[in-house]
Design a protein around this motif. Structure first.
Motif, mmCIF file in Angstrom:
data_model
loop_
_atom_site.group_PDB
_atom_site.id
_atom_site.type_symbol
_atom_site.label_atom_id
_atom_site.label_comp_id
_atom_site.label_asym_id
_atom_site.label_seq_id
_atom_site.Cartn_x
_atom_site.Cartn_y
_atom_site.Cartn_z
ATOM 1 N N LEU A 186 -34.599 -27.906 59.876
ATOM 2 C CA LEU A 186 -33.731 -26.807 60.300
ATOM 3 C C LEU A 186 -33.417 -26.899 61.785
ATOM 4 C CD1 LEU A 186 -32.250 -24.209 59.590
ATOM 5 C CD2 LEU A 186 -34.380 -22.946 60.009
ATOM 6 N N VAL A 187 -34.401 -27.284 62.574
ATOM 7 C CA VAL A 187 -34.179 -27.445 64.017
ATOM 8 C C VAL A 187 -33.180 -28.564 64.277
ATOM 9 C CG1 VAL A 187 -35.252 -27.973 66.244
ATOM 10 C CG2 VAL A 187 -36.494 -26.592 64.568
ATOM 11 N N LEU A 188 -33.312 -29.672 63.557
ATOM 12 C CA LEU A 188 -32.389 -30.786 63.742
ATOM 13 C C LEU A 188 -30.971 -30.417 63.324
ATOM 14 C CD1 LEU A 188 -34.591 -33.803 62.600
ATOM 15 C CD2 LEU A 188 -33.645 -33.422 64.875
ATOM 16 N N LEU A 189 -30.842 -29.604 62.292
ATOM 17 C CA LEU A 189 -29.513 -29.120 61.916
ATOM 18 C C LEU A 189 -28.927 -28.272 63.042
ATOM 19 C CD1 LEU A 189 -27.222 -28.757 59.887
ATOM 20 C CD2 LEU A 189 -28.506 -26.823 58.903
ATOM 21 N N SER A 190 -29.761 -27.441 63.657
ATOM 22 C CA SER A 190 -29.313 -26.625 64.782
ATOM 23 C C SER A 190 -28.922 -27.490 65.966
ATOM 24 C CB SER A 190 -30.423 -25.649 65.201
ATOM 25 O OG SER A 190 -30.755 -24.772 64.142
ATOM 26 N N ASN A 243 -29.106 -25.971 72.670
ATOM 27 C CA ASN A 243 -29.539 -27.283 72.219
ATOM 28 C C ASN A 243 -30.690 -27.826 73.063
ATOM 29 O OD1 ASN A 243 -29.149 -29.903 70.757
ATOM 30 N ND2 ASN A 243 -28.534 -30.582 72.787
ATOM 31 N N LEU A 244 -30.558 -27.713 74.380
ATOM 32 C CA LEU A 244 -31.604 -28.198 75.280
ATOM 33 C C LEU A 244 -32.940 -27.528 74.997
ATOM 34 C CD1 LEU A 244 -29.619 -28.317 78.625
ATOM 35 C CD2 LEU A 244 -30.936 -30.205 77.691
ATOM 36 N N ASN A 245 -32.910 -26.231 74.822
ATOM 37 C CA ASN A 245 -34.151 -25.498 74.604
ATOM 38 C C ASN A 245 -34.742 -25.775 73.230
ATOM 39 O OD1 ASN A 245 -34.860 -23.514 76.931
ATOM 40 N ND2 ASN A 245 -32.629 -23.410 76.770
ATOM 41 N N PHE A 246 -33.890 -25.985 72.213
ATOM 42 C CA PHE A 246 -34.388 -26.358 70.896
ATOM 43 C C PHE A 246 -35.183 -27.665 70.963
ATOM 44 C CE2 PHE A 246 -30.652 -24.029 68.694
ATOM 45 C CZ PHE A 246 -31.391 -22.864 68.646
ATOM 46 N N ILE A 247 -34.609 -28.647 71.655
ATOM 47 C CA ILE A 247 -35.253 -29.957 71.736
ATOM 48 C C ILE A 247 -36.579 -29.870 72.477
ATOM 49 C CG2 ILE A 247 -35.062 -32.270 72.740
ATOM 50 C CD1 ILE A 247 -32.019 -32.033 72.246
ATOM 51 N N LYS A 248 -36.563 -29.199 73.628
ATOM 52 C CA LYS A 248 -37.767 -29.129 74.449
ATOM 53 C C LYS A 248 -38.867 -28.329 73.765
ATOM 54 C CE LYS A 248 -39.753 -30.050 78.430
ATOM 55 N NZ LYS A 248 -39.946 -31.426 78.914
ATOM 56 N N THR A 281 -31.439 -37.651 67.783
ATOM 57 C CA THR A 281 -29.994 -37.833 67.872
ATOM 58 C C THR A 281 -29.411 -38.343 66.561
ATOM 59 O OG1 THR A 281 -30.276 -38.382 70.205
ATOM 60 C CG2 THR A 281 -28.143 -38.887 69.216
ATOM 61 N N GLY A 282 -30.018 -39.375 65.999
ATOM 62 C CA GLY A 282 -29.484 -39.984 64.788
ATOM 63 C C GLY A 282 -29.496 -39.054 63.597
ATOM 64 N N VAL A 283 -30.619 -38.391 63.368
ATOM 65 C CA VAL A 283 -30.727 -37.515 62.205
ATOM 66 C C VAL A 283 -29.846 -36.281 62.377
ATOM 67 C CG1 VAL A 283 -32.291 -36.085 60.840
ATOM 68 C CG2 VAL A 283 -33.035 -38.346 61.633
ATOM 69 N N SER A 284 -29.798 -35.707 63.572
ATOM 70 C CA SER A 284 -28.975 -34.516 63.781
ATOM 71 C C SER A 284 -27.496 -34.829 63.598
ATOM 72 C CB SER A 284 -29.224 -33.925 65.172
ATOM 73 O OG SER A 284 -28.814 -34.811 66.202
ATOM 74 N N LEU A 285 -27.057 -36.004 64.053
ATOM 75 C CA LEU A 285 -25.666 -36.409 63.841
ATOM 76 C C LEU A 285 -25.389 -36.673 62.362
ATOM 77 C CD1 LEU A 285 -25.027 -38.781 66.881
ATOM 78 C CD2 LEU A 285 -23.738 -36.713 66.344
ATOM 79 N N LEU A 286 -26.357 -37.272 61.683
ATOM 80 C CA LEU A 286 -26.196 -37.561 60.259
ATOM 81 C C LEU A 286 -26.032 -36.269 59.459
ATOM 82 C CD1 LEU A 286 -26.186 -40.256 58.695
ATOM 83 C CD2 LEU A 286 -28.585 -39.817 58.112
#
Length: 314
Positions: A70-74, A168-173, A185-190
């Motif tokens: 879910l985070v990667l989708l976001s 996005n920045l805060n989700f990743i961190k 990057t790859g999975v979120s773009l996919l």
């Protein structure tokens, strides 16, 4: 990042490389819009970026666990999908240099989102630096060559895009410190690729424009957008998310303070006008970056899940 939170020289070099790549992105969008609609430009960009990373993403799907999906989708929505469309629509009415300058709102929204939702601390020194950088951005965007105050309403699209980047920045961190940059990057773009495919296979008219072109302009515009997707989105996002993990969200988002310098310079080479106000704005931006990222005895914009020096290569 070391324990005293000193920013390494190699990390600064990565920041400058990102500024060069992303500062060029607005010119590539401009060239793409010579032939294609904003939605076509955004869809081609996303498809090219996702295709470039698809082989690596597919091999890393097993690394994603539970709620990380879910985070990667976001991340895909806020870091790639929505900004791609917002920037393309904005540049139908904005110069590439002005668009690049507006990008510098990202650190402000990164701090606001982090403070409101992720309990991040904002050091006074950091706030001062960001404020100076934002003032330089305002000078670039709001003051015309004649000295008159003017703002194109399409700038609101860029404001929305920078809010997305702040999220996005805060989700990743906060939620993805243990995933590598290639995986994120790859999975979120996919995950957002189907949106681009559905549009290009449906209402998009890219193939028609290429076959009907009487010259090479359609192909050059396509090449510009593909380069934007592969280099300016896929590869640059890997490097950017890597910087987020080895430094901090404030430092990483400060790349947007350097982007206007590249964007305005390329715009000048392409016939756009640069004024003394723009030169002054770029100077303030550089000063703001320096102040916001000087060595400090305490972390700035820290999160509960601080990422150590060891990064998992995304």
């Amino acid at each position: 990042m070391t324990q005293d939170n000193t920013i390494a020289l190699s990390t600064w070099l990565k920041l400058f490389l990102l500024a060069l790549v992303w500062g060029s992105s607005f010119m590539l969008i401009k060239k793409g819009l010579l032939v294609y609609t904003p939605t076509e430009v955004a869809a081609i960009r996303l498809a090219a970026a996702a295709a470039a990373l698809a082989p690596f993403a597919l091999l890393r799907l097993h690394r994603v666990k539970g709620k990380q999906w879910l985070v990667l989708l976001s991340v895909g929505m806020t870091g790639s999908l929505l900004p791609a469309f917002l920037f393309a629509f904005a540049q139908t009415q904005l110069d590439s240099g002005v668009t690049g300058a507006l990008n510098a709102l990202t650190p402000l929204f990164t701090l606001i989102v982090g403070a409101l939702f992720f309990a991040q601390r904002i050091a006074p020194k950091t706030l001062v630096g960001l404020s100076i950088g934002f003032a330089g951005t305002a000078l670039l965007v709001l003051i015309q060559g004649s000295g008159e105050l003017s703002l194109n309403a399409y700038a609101l699209f860029i404001v929305l895009a920078t809010i997305c980047y702040g999220l996005n920045l805060n989700f990743i961190k906060q939620y993805l410190p243990n995933l590598s940059p290639v995986t994120i990057t790859g999975v979120s773009l996919l995950m957002v690729l189907p949106v681009a495919i559905i549009y290009l296979a449906g209402p998009g008219e890219v193939g028609t424009k290429l076959s009907a072109a009487s010259d090479m302009q359609a192909w050059w515009s396509l090449a510009a957008v593909i380069a934007l997707g592969v280099v300016g989105t896929a590869l640059a996002l890997i490097l950017f998310n890597h910087v987020v993990q080895i430094a901090n969200t404030t430092f990483a988002s400060s790349v947007t303070y350097l982007i206007p310098i590249v964007a305005v310079s390329l715009g000048l080479l392409d016939g756009e006008i640069i004024t003394l106000f723009q030169v002054a704005g770029m100077g303030l931006i550089l000063v703001g970056v320096w102040i916001a990222n000087r060595q400090s005895s305490k972390p700035i914009a820290a999160t509960p899940n601080q990422v150590g020096a060891s990064e998992a290569a995304r």
